[in-house]
Scaffold this motif. Sequence first.
Motif, PDB file in Angstrom:
ATOM      1  N   ALA A  35      15.411 -14.556 -12.617  1.00 60.68           N
ATOM      2  CA  ALA A  35      14.456 -13.474 -12.847  1.00 60.68           C
ATOM      3  C   ALA A  35      15.060 -12.369 -13.696  1.00 60.68           C
ATOM      4  O   ALA A  35      14.333 -11.649 -14.375  1.00 60.68           O
ATOM      5  N   MET A  36      16.390 -12.236 -13.659  1.00 55.65           N
ATOM      6  CA  MET A  36      17.062 -11.174 -14.396  1.00 55.65           C
ATOM      7  C   MET A  36      18.545 -11.476 -14.464  1.00 55.65           C
ATOM      8  O   MET A  36      19.099 -12.010 -13.512  1.00 55.65           O
ATOM      9  N   LEU A  37      19.166 -11.152 -15.580  1.00 56.19           N
ATOM     10  CA  LEU A  37      20.614 -11.261 -15.750  1.00 56.19           C
ATOM     11  C   LEU A  37      21.091  -9.960 -16.361  1.00 56.19           C
ATOM     12  O   LEU A  37      20.513  -9.482 -17.348  1.00 56.19           O
ATOM     13  N   ALA A  38      22.126  -9.342 -15.769  1.00 56.09           N
ATOM     14  CA  ALA A  38      22.626  -8.069 -16.284  1.00 56.09           C
ATOM     15  C   ALA A  38      24.095  -7.913 -15.937  1.00 56.09           C
ATOM     16  O   ALA A  38      24.581  -8.463 -14.951  1.00 56.09           O
ATOM     17  N   GLY A  39      24.770  -7.135 -16.754  1.00 57.02           N
ATOM     18  CA  GLY A  39      26.139  -6.764 -16.460  1.00 57.02           C
ATOM     19  C   GLY A  39      26.177  -5.435 -15.736  1.00 57.02           C
ATOM     20  O   GLY A  39      25.205  -4.689 -15.727  1.00 57.02           O
ATOM     21  N   PHE A  40      27.316  -5.147 -15.130  1.00 58.52           N
ATOM     22  CA  PHE A  40      27.541  -3.861 -14.472  1.00 58.52           C
ATOM     23  C   PHE A  40      29.032  -3.558 -14.518  1.00 58.52           C
ATOM     24  O   PHE A  40      29.842  -4.439 -14.801  1.00 58.52           O
ATOM     25  N   MET A  41      29.374  -2.323 -14.260  1.00 62.87           N
ATOM     26  CA  MET A  41      30.774  -1.912 -14.226  1.00 62.87           C
ATOM     27  C   MET A  41      31.172  -1.650 -12.781  1.00 62.87           C
ATOM     28  O   MET A  41      30.424  -1.056 -12.018  1.00 62.87           O
ATOM     29  N   ASP A  42      32.361  -2.111 -12.405  1.00 63.93           N
ATOM     30  CA  ASP A  42      32.906  -1.881 -11.070  1.00 63.93           C
ATOM     31  C   ASP A  42      34.371  -1.526 -11.244  1.00 63.93           C
ATOM     32  O   ASP A  42      35.155  -2.358 -11.681  1.00 63.93           O
ATOM     33  N   GLY A  43      34.727  -0.284 -10.948  1.00 62.80           N
ATOM     34  CA  GLY A  43      36.106   0.137 -11.123  1.00 62.80           C
ATOM     35  C   GLY A  43      36.561   0.085 -12.573  1.00 62.80           C
ATOM     36  O   GLY A  43      37.731  -0.199 -12.848  1.00 62.80           O
ATOM     37  N   TRP A 115      16.548  -4.961 -14.499  1.00 63.71           N
ATOM     38  CA  TRP A 115      15.118  -5.071 -14.735  1.00 63.71           C
ATOM     39  C   TRP A 115      14.755  -4.401 -16.055  1.00 63.71           C
ATOM     40  O   TRP A 115      15.614  -3.926 -16.787  1.00 63.71           O
ATOM     41  N   ALA A 116      13.512  -4.367 -16.394  1.00 60.05           N
ATOM     42  CA  ALA A 116      13.087  -3.868 -17.714  1.00 60.05           C
ATOM     43  C   ALA A 116      13.355  -2.371 -17.882  1.00 60.05           C
ATOM     44  O   ALA A 116      13.755  -1.922 -18.947  1.00 60.05           O
ATOM     45  N   LYS A 117      13.141  -1.593 -16.823  1.00 61.02           N
ATOM     46  CA  LYS A 117      13.285  -0.140 -16.925  1.00 61.02           C
ATOM     47  C   LYS A 117      14.377   0.405 -16.018  1.00 61.02           C
ATOM     48  O   LYS A 117      14.498   1.610 -15.856  1.00 61.02           O
ATOM     49  N   GLY A 118      15.145  -0.465 -15.389  1.00 63.01           N
ATOM     50  CA  GLY A 118      16.201  -0.035 -14.484  1.00 63.01           C
ATOM     51  C   GLY A 118      15.737  -0.012 -13.040  1.00 63.01           C
ATOM     52  O   GLY A 118      14.574  -0.295 -12.724  1.00 63.01           O
ATOM     53  N   CYS A 119      16.665   0.321 -12.165  1.00 66.95           N
ATOM     54  CA  CYS A 119      16.349   0.510 -10.753  1.00 66.95           C
ATOM     55  C   CYS A 119      17.272   1.597 -10.219  1.00 66.95           C
ATOM     56  O   CYS A 119      18.297   1.905 -10.810  1.00 66.95           O
ATOM     57  N   ARG A 120      16.875   2.192  -9.122  1.00 68.37           N
ATOM     58  CA  ARG A 120      17.687   3.202  -8.450  1.00 68.37           C
ATOM     59  C   ARG A 120      17.828   2.800  -7.003  1.00 68.37           C
ATOM     60  O   ARG A 120      16.884   2.298  -6.388  1.00 68.37           O
ATOM     61  N   LEU A 132      22.876  -1.501   4.285  1.00 65.88           N
ATOM     62  CA  LEU A 132      21.441  -1.587   4.038  1.00 65.88           C
ATOM     63  C   LEU A 132      21.138  -0.762   2.791  1.00 65.88           C
ATOM     64  O   LEU A 132      21.466   0.416   2.727  1.00 65.88           O
ATOM     65  N   GLU A 133      20.544  -1.417   1.810  1.00 63.45           N
ATOM     66  CA  GLU A 133      20.247  -0.782   0.524  1.00 63.45           C
ATOM     67  C   GLU A 133      18.756  -0.446   0.457  1.00 63.45           C
ATOM     68  O   GLU A 133      17.918  -1.223   0.866  1.00 63.45           O
ATOM     69  N   PHE A 134      18.461   0.730  -0.074  1.00 66.28           N
ATOM     70  CA  PHE A 134      17.101   1.143  -0.363  1.00 66.28           C
ATOM     71  C   PHE A 134      16.991   1.145  -1.882  1.00 66.28           C
ATOM     72  O   PHE A 134      17.811   1.773  -2.551  1.00 66.28           O
ATOM     73  N   ASN A 135      15.992   0.449  -2.439  1.00 67.33           N
ATOM     74  CA  ASN A 135      15.951   0.192  -3.869  1.00 67.33           C
ATOM     75  C   ASN A 135      14.543   0.369  -4.398  1.00 67.33           C
ATOM     76  O   ASN A 135      13.582  -0.088  -3.788  1.00 67.33           O
ATOM     77  N   GLN A 136      14.457   1.035  -5.549  1.00 67.02           N
ATOM     78  CA  GLN A 136      13.177   1.172  -6.257  1.00 67.02           C
ATOM     79  C   GLN A 136      13.371   0.626  -7.655  1.00 67.02           C
ATOM     80  O   GLN A 136      14.194   1.117  -8.433  1.00 67.02           O
ATOM     81  N   ILE A 137      12.601  -0.408  -8.003  1.00 68.03           N
ATOM     82  CA  ILE A 137      12.590  -0.914  -9.371  1.00 68.03           C
ATOM     83  C   ILE A 137      11.689   0.018 -10.178  1.00 68.03           C
ATOM     84  O   ILE A 137      10.560   0.276  -9.793  1.00 68.03           O
ATOM     85  N   LEU A 138      12.215   0.549 -11.266  1.00 68.47           N
ATOM     86  CA  LEU A 138      11.476   1.527 -12.071  1.00 68.47           C
ATOM     87  C   LEU A 138      10.523   0.849 -13.044  1.00 68.47           C
ATOM     88  O   LEU A 138      10.671  -0.271 -13.399  1.00 68.47           O
TER      89      LEU A 138
END
Length: 138
Positions: A35-43, A115-120, A132-138
């Motif tokens: 459904a989605m592929l993305a990179g992220f930074m960790d440390g 996602w297309a517009k990010g998430c928080r 436990l994560e609380f998440n909003q797809i923007l």
Amino acid sequence: MKPHINITAIQHIGIPVTNIGDSQTFYERLGFTKAMLAGFMDGGRPGTCVMMRRGEMLLELYQLPEPQLQEVRNRKNGHIDHIAFNVENIDEAFAEIKRTGFNIIEPEPVLLQFWAKGCRYFNITGPDGERLEFNQIL
């Protein structure tokens, strides 16, 4: 004090993996699709995340950079890293969780370019250290 948070569903379950490609192929064999592929930074190092969907189910498979990846490789069995709840308004959820005294990990909701517009999102810990994560797809 019981918070009033508009949780609408379990959004996803996060699973750390040692090889993102092998894991994606494994879940595709079970009928999931990317459904989605993305990179992220960790440390300061890059990691990779792929969201796999089957119907209403969503799994977050993510591969951490070294040295955290080595910790995942050294596990004797797999584990689920977190359960994420979908919320309609992340700022309202954060304020309510903070007001009611839960142990919040992040000082404020974090923006990811997923996602297309990010998430928080933000996380709390449960009584046994579960995240436990609380998440909003923007």
